[in-house]
Design a protein around this motif. Structure first.
Motif, short mmCIF file in Angstrom:
data_model
loop_
_atom_site.label_atom_id
_atom_site.label_comp_id
_atom_site.label_asym_id
_atom_site.label_seq_id
_atom_site.Cartn_x
_atom_site.Cartn_y
_atom_site.Cartn_z
N ASP A 116 0.81 -1.21 0.00
CA ASP A 116 0.00 0.00 0.00
C ASP A 116 0.85 1.27 0.00
OD1 ASP A 116 -2.27 -1.51 -0.08
OD2 ASP A 116 -2.78 -1.25 2.02
N ASN A 117 2.00 1.23 0.62
CA ASN A 117 2.85 2.42 0.69
C ASN A 117 3.63 2.69 -0.58
OD1 ASN A 117 2.04 3.01 3.29
ND2 ASN A 117 3.57 1.67 4.18
N ILE A 128 2.30 5.89 -2.35
CA ILE A 128 2.07 7.10 -1.57
C ILE A 128 2.84 8.25 -2.23
CG2 ILE A 128 2.41 8.21 0.69
CD1 ILE A 128 0.27 5.99 0.68
N LEU A 132 -1.83 11.35 -3.06
CA LEU A 132 -2.19 10.22 -2.21
C LEU A 132 -1.38 10.24 -0.91
CD1 LEU A 132 -3.87 7.61 -1.95
CD2 LEU A 132 -1.96 6.40 -3.01
N LEU A 133 -2.09 10.27 0.22
CA LEU A 133 -1.45 10.32 1.54
C LEU A 133 -1.44 8.97 2.25
CD1 LEU A 133 -3.12 13.59 2.87
CD2 LEU A 133 -0.84 13.35 1.85
N ALA A 134 -2.49 8.18 2.03
CA ALA A 134 -2.61 6.89 2.72
C ALA A 134 -3.48 5.97 1.88
CB ALA A 134 -3.21 7.06 4.11
N ARG A 135 -3.23 4.67 2.07
CA ARG A 135 -3.96 3.67 1.30
C ARG A 135 -4.07 2.41 2.15
NH1 ARG A 135 -1.43 0.99 -4.15
NH2 ARG A 135 -2.87 -0.73 -4.29
N ARG A 192 -2.46 11.19 9.27
CA ARG A 192 -2.10 11.83 8.00
C ARG A 192 -3.11 12.90 7.62
NH1 ARG A 192 -0.05 6.28 5.39
NH2 ARG A 192 1.95 6.25 6.46
#
Length: 179
Positions: A33-34, A37, A149-152, A169
């Protein structure tokens, strides 16, 4: 002697396969996921699920931080996280992306279960999800006001995951307010 060694080849192959299987099971899909980012929101347009004659550009969602939830009516985990999304929608700008779903099924499900989304984009072919780097449902993405995109998170969103990953975040980008 050589014949005896040949008897061990199946055992070695089975042990090798078992090792590879074990290594594969150690992989956490959320570790990926990161990887994206910091990526900007793609320049894509989709049909509004609830108003099919209306086109919505993803860039029109920018302006203040927002959450994009990728879901489908056929997805059991999406259904399980729905009560959380209903609560979350009272705190943040929440938009939905109906992923590879029949529009009538998605609309019916929202009508029965409640619609937490400010807007719902129809991604019946999955092309927008592909541009976003989505590889499953449900998936939740937090974007800054300028569309970065900050977080997922891939999987069912919960209060704990929100508090640990998304809220900090969001507070950073929203000027210290933590929903």
């Amino acid at each position: 002697m050589r014949r005896r060694l040949l008897l061990f080849i199946p055992l070695i192959l089975v042990l090798g396969f078992a090792f590879l299987l074990w290594r594969g099971l150690q992989h956490n899909p959320n570790d990926q996921d990161n990887a994206i980012i910091g990526r900007p929101l793609p320049d894509a347009t989709a049909t509004d699920l609830l108003e099919p004659t209306r086109q919505v550009a993803l860039r029109s969602l920018r302006g203040k931080p927002f959450v994009l939830n990728v879901w489908a009516s056929w997805c059991p985990n999406c259904r399980a996280e729905h009560p959380f999304l209903m609560r979350l929608a009272q705190k943040v700008d929440l938009h939905g992306l109906a992923y590879r779903d029949r529009p009538d099924a998605a609309r019916d499900w929202l009508a029965r279960s409640g619609n937490p989304f400010k807007s719902v984009l129809n991604d019946q072919q999955g092309s927008i999800a592909l541009e976003l780097g989505v590889y499953g449902t449900p998936e939740t993405l937090l974007f800054s006001g300028d569309g970065v995109l900050l977080a997922r998170y891939t999987g069912e969103m919960t209060d704990e995951i929100w508090a640990k990953t998304f809220a900090p975040r969001l507070a950073t980008t929203a000027g210290g307010k933590t929903p």
